[in-house]
Design a protein around this motif. Sequence first.
Motif, short mmCIF file in Angstrom:
data_model
loop_
_atom_site.label_atom_id
_atom_site.label_comp_id
_atom_site.label_asym_id
_atom_site.label_seq_id
_atom_site.Cartn_x
_atom_site.Cartn_y
_atom_site.Cartn_z
N LEU A 78 0.87 -1.17 0.00
CA LEU A 78 0.00 0.00 0.00
C LEU A 78 0.90 1.22 0.00
CD1 LEU A 78 -2.95 0.99 0.13
CD2 LEU A 78 -2.73 1.03 2.62
N THR A 79 0.96 1.93 -1.12
CA THR A 79 2.00 2.93 -1.31
C THR A 79 1.55 4.08 -2.20
OG1 THR A 79 4.30 3.20 -2.07
CG2 THR A 79 2.92 1.68 -3.30
N ALA A 80 2.40 5.10 -2.29
CA ALA A 80 2.14 6.22 -3.19
C ALA A 80 2.91 6.06 -4.49
CB ALA A 80 2.55 7.53 -2.51
N TYR A 81 3.76 5.04 -4.56
CA TYR A 81 4.61 4.85 -5.74
C TYR A 81 3.96 3.92 -6.75
CZ TYR A 81 8.10 6.75 -2.53
OH TYR A 81 8.78 7.54 -1.64
N SER A 82 3.88 4.39 -8.00
CA SER A 82 3.20 3.60 -9.03
C SER A 82 4.11 3.16 -10.17
CB SER A 82 2.03 4.40 -9.62
OG SER A 82 2.51 5.59 -10.24
N GLN A 83 5.44 3.36 -10.00
CA GLN A 83 6.36 3.00 -11.08
C GLN A 83 6.31 1.50 -11.37
OE1 GLN A 83 6.98 4.97 -8.52
NE2 GLN A 83 8.55 6.52 -8.94
N TYR A 128 -0.92 -4.96 -5.01
CA TYR A 128 -0.24 -3.66 -5.04
C TYR A 128 -1.30 -2.59 -5.22
CZ TYR A 128 3.81 -0.59 -5.93
OH TYR A 128 4.80 0.37 -5.85
N LEU A 129 -1.49 -1.76 -4.20
CA LEU A 129 -2.51 -0.71 -4.23
C LEU A 129 -1.88 0.64 -3.93
CD1 LEU A 129 -5.37 -2.45 -2.18
CD2 LEU A 129 -5.28 -2.15 -4.67
N LEU A 130 -2.47 1.68 -4.49
CA LEU A 130 -2.03 3.04 -4.20
C LEU A 130 -2.82 3.59 -3.02
CD1 LEU A 130 -1.61 4.49 -7.81
CD2 LEU A 130 0.07 3.31 -6.37
N LYS A 131 -2.23 4.55 -2.31
CA LYS A 131 -2.82 5.03 -1.06
C LYS A 131 -4.08 5.89 -1.26
CE LYS A 131 1.01 4.76 2.19
NZ LYS A 131 1.93 5.49 3.09
#
Length: 213
Positions: free
Chosen positions: A84-89, A104-107
Amino acid sequence: MTDKIKVFLVDDHSIVRSGLKLILELDKRIEVCGEAKNLQETLDTIGECKPDVVLLDFKLPDGDGVNGCLAIKSRLPHTKIIILTAYSQAHLVMETIRAGADGYLLKNVKGEELIDNIIKVYQGDSILDSAVTESILANIKTSMEKQKSDKLTNKEVEILKMISIGMSNKEIARDMAISEKTVRNYISNIFRKLNVSNRTEAASYWLRKQTLE
């Protein structure tokens, strides 16, 4: 579903952990069994909690999602992990998946969607944020286009054949009715596309290719 899904939170920001805990425990199917602010704290306490699902921030003070996944899976191989992160690369997504991440999820994910995805992962599915999926597809498309652009032209193939039988630039220029400077330019492009540094390596590539075909 009779037993609650035990979720462990890993994030270095206490306000993020508090917010996640509040959202998740509104759902009667989920229990937040523990939390940690870094990877070491996670490894020190996760064995007691034995969570079903870990929500793992990618960037931590003492590690990242890749070594986090590897370390957690080595201790609790059946525990599911959602980054769970802000990184989408795209390369980060692929690295964490190879390390064992199940999702893999964005915040910016909505609370209901996060809960739905936790349940899906718990039940054995793999999940990716839609924005992440687009990033990966774009990365694959770029790679394919690069491979296409790196394909040898017909003239480059002819020159490569001549290199493989030991012809000099002067001889190649004479046979193709072009200048030696143009031959050198062609050869530079061939070396770049084949990722080789000299004529011997280029000739070796061509001979291997003929053998395989």
